[in-house]
Design an enzyme around this catalytic site. Structure first.
Site, PDB file in Angstrom:
ATOM      1  N   ASP A 188     -10.050  -5.475  -3.297  1.00  0.00           N
ATOM      2  CA  ASP A 188      -9.513  -4.400  -2.773  1.00  0.00           C
ATOM      3  C   ASP A 188     -10.459  -3.279  -2.525  1.00  0.00           C
ATOM      4  O   ASP A 188     -10.589  -2.687  -3.500  1.00  0.00           O
ATOM      5  CB  ASP A 188      -8.270  -4.019  -3.147  1.00  0.00           C
ATOM      6  CG  ASP A 188      -7.353  -3.323  -2.261  1.00  0.00           C
ATOM      7  OD1 ASP A 188      -7.927  -2.311  -1.573  1.00  0.00           O
ATOM      8  OD2 ASP A 188      -6.192  -3.455  -2.067  1.00  0.00           O
ATOM      9  N   HIS A 202      -7.525  -6.050   0.652  1.00  0.00           N
ATOM     10  CA  HIS A 202      -6.136  -5.228   0.928  1.00  0.00           C
ATOM     11  C   HIS A 202      -5.418  -5.740   2.105  1.00  0.00           C
ATOM     12  O   HIS A 202      -4.231  -4.997   2.283  1.00  0.00           O
ATOM     13  CB  HIS A 202      -6.813  -3.874   1.254  1.00  0.00           C
ATOM     14  CG  HIS A 202      -5.514  -2.817   1.196  1.00  0.00           C
ATOM     15  ND1 HIS A 202      -4.924  -2.497  -0.185  1.00  0.00           N
ATOM     16  CD2 HIS A 202      -5.177  -1.900   2.065  1.00  0.00           C
ATOM     17  CE1 HIS A 202      -4.085  -1.648   0.047  1.00  0.00           C
ATOM     18  NE2 HIS A 202      -4.087  -1.055   1.468  1.00  0.00           N
ATOM     19  N   SER A 214       0.727  -1.172   0.100  1.00  0.00           N
ATOM     20  CA  SER A 214      -0.048  -0.109   0.195  1.00  0.00           C
ATOM     21  C   SER A 214       0.818   1.233  -0.113  1.00  0.00           C
ATOM     22  O   SER A 214       1.348   1.566  -0.923  1.00  0.00           O
ATOM     23  CB  SER A 214      -0.805  -0.246   1.127  1.00  0.00           C
ATOM     24  OG  SER A 214      -2.099   0.820   1.160  1.00  0.00           O
TER      25      SER A 214
END
Length: 281
Positions: free
Chosen positions: A225, A258, A149
């Site tokens: 995600d 995620h 991320s």
């Protein structure tokens, strides 16, 4: 001076946490390091630097990824720094939001006050921490970088800006085009000000499109995600790679989100990818 916080035997190697004073950040910092079995000054091992995402610390990867098993088998050390400066007097977002300030350093050097005093994560990751690791642990001069991320953004941009320093780069769910992402726009506005030419120097898609020296890159993205379209925008990275014939492998996975459940599912393939380029396989 290093202070050991903890040490645990794991998969034949050792997982340790340390703290030290970071000159670039002007504060105490923590990092974790996994050393595989057999690592010694007579048999130094290459290093993978792992950069974690928003709200994370030096502990998330260590506790949730399960990557140490394959790192031990491949003979690779893993270093996990914190995600921002910490401590009394360190600037934080006045609204205490999760995506700015503590836990959200974005791996750049802030130029705007009050952030510029301590938020020099780029200098810490690229320069200070590797020197510290090399001086105190049995590691070779070969290193790669990876992250998730915000940390995926950091890994990609740092490798793209320093192709001579890293053998390979990988990322899970990276913020691929932060100049067009709400997370990136908020952080860059605060840390770098209004000059968007500075923003572009920390955007993986912009850097990949302009790259003249290529570092082999691997990206994995889950298609379930929640941040996929608004924040991560992997299509911009695909476009940049295609326009510049960049050696990017980008895998998209149905049903994965995620979280670290996603990372744990594919971390072994990332470690094998790095091992190949670090000369460990």
């Amino acid at each position: 001076m290093l202070e050991k916080i903890s040490s645990n035997k794991m998969f034949g190697g050792v997982q340790e946490h340390f703290q030290h004073h970071a000159e670039s950040l002007k504060c105490q910092m923590r990092f974790a390091i996994y050393l595989p079995e057999g690592a010694s000054k007579h048999a130094p091992v290459p290093v993978l630097y792992w950069l974690s995402g928003l709200t994370c610390t030096d502990e998330n990867f260590v506790q949730k990824s399960g990557g140490q098993r394959m790192a031990s088998a491949l003979g690779i050390a893993i270093v996990c720094p914190d995600t921002s400066p910490r401590g009394v007097g360190i600037a934080d977002d006045e609204n205490q939001s999760y995506d700015l300030g503590l836990g959200a350093g974005f791996y750049i050097n802030a130029t705007e006050k009050p952030w510029s005093t301590h938020y020099k994560m780029y200098d810490y990751i690229v320069n200070e921490l590797p020197v510290l690791i090399a001086a105190n642990f049995p590691v070779s001069n070969k290193k790669s970088i990876s992250g998730h991320s915000m940390g995926g953004h950091g890994a990609l941009t740092i490798a793209l800006k320093n192709p001579d320093k890293y053998c390979s780069v990988s990322a899970f769910s990276p913020i691929a085009n932060p100049i067009n992402s709400p997370w990136g726009q908020k952080a860059f506005s605060a840390y770098l000000g209004s000059d968007k030419t500075l923003w572009q120097q920390h955007d993986a898609s912009v850097l990949m499109k302009a790259s003249t020296q290529h570092v082999p890159a691997l990206v994995d993205q889950g298609l379930a995600d929640d941040f996929l379209q608004e924040q991560l925008q992997p299509e911009s990275l695909i476009s940049a790679a295609l326009s510049n014939n960049y050696p990017l492998i980008l895998n998209q996975h149905q049903g994965y989100d995620h979280s670290y459940f996603f990372i744990a599912s594919f971390i072994e393939s990332h470690l094998c990818f790095h091992a190949k380029h670090l000369g460990q396989s």
